[in-house]
Design an enzyme around this catalytic site. Structure first.
Site, PDB file in Angstrom:
ATOM      1  N   ASN A  13      13.458 119.388  30.764  1.00 61.51           N
ATOM      2  CA  ASN A  13      13.909 120.769  30.977  1.00 61.51           C
ATOM      3  C   ASN A  13      14.437 120.817  32.410  1.00 61.51           C
ATOM      4  OD1 ASN A  13      12.175 123.952  30.337  1.00 61.51           O
ATOM      5  ND2 ASN A  13      14.285 123.389  30.035  1.00 61.51           N
ATOM      6  N   CYS A  73       9.500 131.038  33.041  1.00 64.01           N
ATOM      7  CA  CYS A  73       9.803 129.686  32.573  1.00 64.01           C
ATOM      8  C   CYS A  73       8.709 128.759  33.101  1.00 64.01           C
ATOM      9  CB  CYS A  73      11.171 129.257  33.083  1.00 64.01           C
ATOM     10  SG  CYS A  73      11.614 127.561  32.662  1.00 64.01           S
ATOM     11  N   GLY A  74       7.922 128.187  32.183  1.00 65.99           N
ATOM     12  CA  GLY A  74       6.794 127.365  32.597  1.00 65.99           C
ATOM     13  C   GLY A  74       7.206 126.067  33.266  1.00 65.99           C
ATOM     14  N   ASN A 170      12.174 133.206  21.569  1.00 61.49           N
ATOM     15  CA  ASN A 170      12.273 131.758  21.459  1.00 61.49           C
ATOM     16  C   ASN A 170      11.631 131.351  20.138  1.00 61.49           C
ATOM     17  OD1 ASN A 170      13.151 131.130  24.405  1.00 61.49           O
ATOM     18  ND2 ASN A 170      11.336 132.417  24.644  1.00 61.49           N
ATOM     19  N   CYS A 198       9.963 123.127  26.590  1.00 61.69           N
ATOM     20  CA  CYS A 198       9.838 124.529  27.007  1.00 61.69           C
ATOM     21  C   CYS A 198       8.380 124.778  27.369  1.00 61.69           C
ATOM     22  CB  CYS A 198      10.279 125.458  25.878  1.00 61.69           C
ATOM     23  SG  CYS A 198       9.997 127.219  26.246  1.00 61.69           S
ATOM     24  N   GLY A 199       8.118 125.063  28.640  1.00 67.89           N
ATOM     25  CA  GLY A 199       6.742 125.193  29.108  1.00 67.89           C
ATOM     26  C   GLY A 199       5.987 126.366  28.522  1.00 67.89           C
ATOM     27  N   THR A 200       6.614 127.535  28.505  1.00 74.59           N
ATOM     28  CA  THR A 200       5.934 128.690  27.913  1.00 74.59           C
ATOM     29  C   THR A 200       5.790 128.517  26.410  1.00 74.59           C
ATOM     30  OG1 THR A 200       8.057 129.886  27.806  1.00 74.59           O
ATOM     31  CG2 THR A 200       6.613 130.345  29.711  1.00 74.59           C
TER      32      THR A 200
END
Length: 265
Positions: A13, A73-74, A170, A198-200
């Protein structure tokens, strides 16, 4: 106007980082979209401004690849923590502010541990779960995640009649590998494509799986770009706190960019 930029990635990412403590970056949706464009710009899933904030080591301002300011955004949070550490703004542990509130990050040579916001509302349905981990996430389970048409199915969910009118969501597709071990692919709004990680989304999937399968912390999650780990504490009421997203964040390169008077896009 010439600016210095930095490129970072966390499990694939990727983000353009700009040290904007002077707050001189000329924010515009078209400019940011042109910088993030993978053919006409630097190319990234998003752009992050690092700014000053009273009482914090720094402030994170995140923009999606389409140029619009995004929700949390994680992986971007982990990358901006690495960026701030590289700039010498802190050593070891940082406290910073983002769009969804306060975060803490612990930086080591190999990984970044990011404390996420707590989760008090998990919506469960027969075919999917919906959890907001700083960004909204639709989570559905599949037998073979590599066979899923993530872009087409994900875009339908993102713009669909349920979540589309609410700004979209998402969409995550999850395969259970074994106990406490998942494989996840994600369609991200704002990027309007599948991202490598995708972190979250990974966080939301781990929490969903812990409820559905009775798993305890931590949970390992495989993404296209690499491996992440999610640790958490769950209350008897089904709420989650002390959520930690753990994984690598790496500086890729730096350069300078001439900002045109008229953006490319």
């Amino acid at each position: 106007m010439e600016i210095t930029f930095y490129k970072y990635q966390g499990t694939g990412n990727d983000f353009v980082m700009i040290d904007d403590r002077s707050q001189t970056f000329p924010v515009s949706k078209s400019l940011i979209a042109s910088i993030c464009h993978r053919r006409f710009g630097i190319g990234s899933d998003g752009l992050i401004l690092l700014q000053n904030a009273e009482g914090y080591d720094f402030k994170m301002v995140y923009f999606n690849a389409d140029g619009g300011e995004g929700s949390m955004c994680g992986n971007g949070g982990r990358c901006v923590a690495r960026f701030a550490s590289d700039l010498g703004l802190f050593s070891g542990m940082a406290k910073f502010i983002a769009v969804d509130g306060e975060h803490e990050a612990t930086v080591s040579n190999e990984v970044i541990e990011l404390k996420m916001t707590g989760v008090t509302d998990v919506q469960q349905y027969e075919d999917y779960d919906f959890i907001n981990t700083g960004s909204p996430h639709y989570i559905t389970y599949v037998d073979q995640v590599e066979d899923v048409d993530v872009v087409n199915i994900g875009s339908e969910i993102r713009y669909g009649s349920v979540y589309g009118p609410q700004g979209g969501t998402n969409a995550n597709f999850v395969e259970v590998i074994e106990e406490n071990h998942l494989s996840v692919r994600t369609y991200e709004r704002g990027v309007e494509d599948e991202t490598f990680s995708c972190g979250t989304g990974v966080t939301a999937c781990a929490l969903s799986a812990s409820i559905r399968n009775g798993w305890s912390s931590p949970i390992t999650v495989e993404t296209i770009g690499g491996t992440l780990e999610v640790a958490f504490a769950q209350t008897a009421e089904g709420e989650f706190g002390d959520i930690i997203l753990k994984g690598p964040a790496v500086r890729v390169f730096e350069g300078s960019l001439d900002i045109p008077s008229t953006p490319i896009l």
